[in-house]
Design a protein around this motif. Structure first.
Motif, PDB file in Angstrom:
ATOM      1  N   GLY A 127      26.277 -48.522   7.738  1.00 41.20           N
ATOM      2  CA  GLY A 127      24.911 -48.255   7.301  1.00 41.20           C
ATOM      3  C   GLY A 127      24.851 -47.939   5.820  1.00 41.20           C
ATOM      4  N   LEU A 139      21.859 -47.201  10.616  1.00 47.48           N
ATOM      5  CA  LEU A 139      22.240 -48.489  11.199  1.00 47.48           C
ATOM      6  C   LEU A 139      23.615 -48.435  11.862  1.00 47.48           C
ATOM      7  CD1 LEU A 139      21.000 -51.167   8.638  1.00 47.48           C
ATOM      8  CD2 LEU A 139      20.125 -50.701  10.933  1.00 47.48           C
ATOM      9  N   GLY A 183      19.619 -48.741   4.920  1.00 48.44           N
ATOM     10  CA  GLY A 183      20.683 -48.806   5.926  1.00 48.44           C
ATOM     11  C   GLY A 183      20.857 -47.522   6.713  1.00 48.44           C
TER      12      GLY A 183
END
Length: 334
Positions: free
Chosen positions: A69, A245, A242
């Motif tokens: 992420g 994620l 991100g």
């Protein structure tokens, strides 16, 4: 002898879940009355599916990668700062972002295999390093802009005969998924699964365990960089692009029936798990459920999937053991 395609173990349940979710979307949302609605869903899910494929390589070999992420965020921020709207810089920066992903994966793999630091700790540390570096570089507000050429991969489409306009992100996803499935059918792919199942046996048979695990981290870093390019094009520049994620990717892999700890799972099922997760969140949104519950849903999925895998494994073991036990207690004929 006729070859018959068959699903890998654990793939069928997630495909059934995905089918039910797609039916639910067709009922709940008028946008899904047409194939274009499902193509848009696949376009949105493509970055997560690519991340899940990379996470699969690491998990199936017995590790974790919590840095993906932060790597996605770093890739988008770096690209925006270096391109700053210039089309001429696009190709070079894309190659730089891909190289940066490879480098991060290489560092994660080397520290894990050579210094024998658990992958959970290594990648958690890398997550913090990347987050801190991005914040230091941008002061919390990313600068620069992505060029139209860069954003084409996340937003653009290719006119395909018969199918019409197919998003570039979907075409890239399909190419990566096919390549990953073929790789997992090769000797190296099977050895990667074997490392997660029984590392000692692979070492005794002459397998290069460290190289295989290093390869898994490098592939994860590379695919995170690809996801960054797609997300940058689709969502734009943000210091939070991100965020979270890594946990979504792990949830998707687990939902796909991949065993945490390694040794079992299908890369196709991992990608299907990511698509199922995106379909689930889309359905909840259509039903008016608060997006704040997404983290709770991910937590429930991880706990439930791990429990299912553990109970299912124990049940299969008992079923294999029961006939042998029954035969051992059967009285001998007189």
């Amino acid at each position: 002898m006729t070859w018959r395609p068959r699903l890998a173990e654990g793939t069928a349940p997630v495909l059934v879940v995905l089918l039910l979710l797609l039916v639910g979307l067709a009922i709940a949302g008028p946008a899904y009355d047409e194939p274009s609605g499902y193509l848009a869903l696949l376009k949105r899910a493509a970055p997560l599916m690519i991340l899940a494929i990379g996470q699969y390589f690491v998990i199936v070999s017995g590790g974790f990668d919590l840095s993906v992420g932060a790597l996605v965020t770093a890739g988008v921020v770096i690209a925006a700062r270096l391109i700053d709207g210039s089309e001429s810089a696009t190709t070079g920066v894309i190659l730089l972002v891909l190289g940066f992903g490879l480098l991060v994966g290489l560092v994660n793999g080397l520290v894990t295999t050579k210094l024998l630091v658990p992958s959970f700790i290594v990648t958690l540390g890398m997550l913090l390093v990347l987050d801190g570096a991005v914040f230091l570089w941008t002061d919390g507000a990313p600068r620069g802009a992505l060029s139209a050429g860069f954003r084409t991969f996340g937003r653009g489409a290719l006119d395909v005969p018969v199918l019409g306009e197919v998003p570039w992100s979907v075409l890239i996803l399909l190419a990566i998924l096919v390549a990953a499935a073929l790789f997992m059918r090769s000797g190296t792919g099977r050895a990667l699964v074997a490392v997660g199942d029984n590392e000692a046996a692979v070492r005794l048979s002459g397998g290069q365990v460290d190289r295989l695990r290093l390869l898994a981290f490098v592939l994860s870093g590379l695919l995170a960089a690809v996801a960054a390019i797609l997300l940058g094009g689709f969502a734009g520049v943000s210091a939070q692009v991100g965020s979270g994620l890594e946990f979504r990717a792990i949830t998707a892999v687990v939902l796909g029936g991949v065993l945490l700890g390694g040794g079992r799972g299908s890369v196709v099922a991992a990608a299907a798990g990511a698509l199922s997760l995106e379909a689930l969140f889309t359905l909840l949104n259509l039903l008016g459920v608060s997006g704040a519950l997404e983290s709770a849903v991910q937590g429930v999925i991880i706990i439930g999937a791990v429990a299912y895998a553990s109970l299912g494994g124990g049940l299969r073991q008992r079923l294999r053991w029961w006939p042998k036990q029954r035969d051992s207690v059967r009285p001998a004929p007189s």
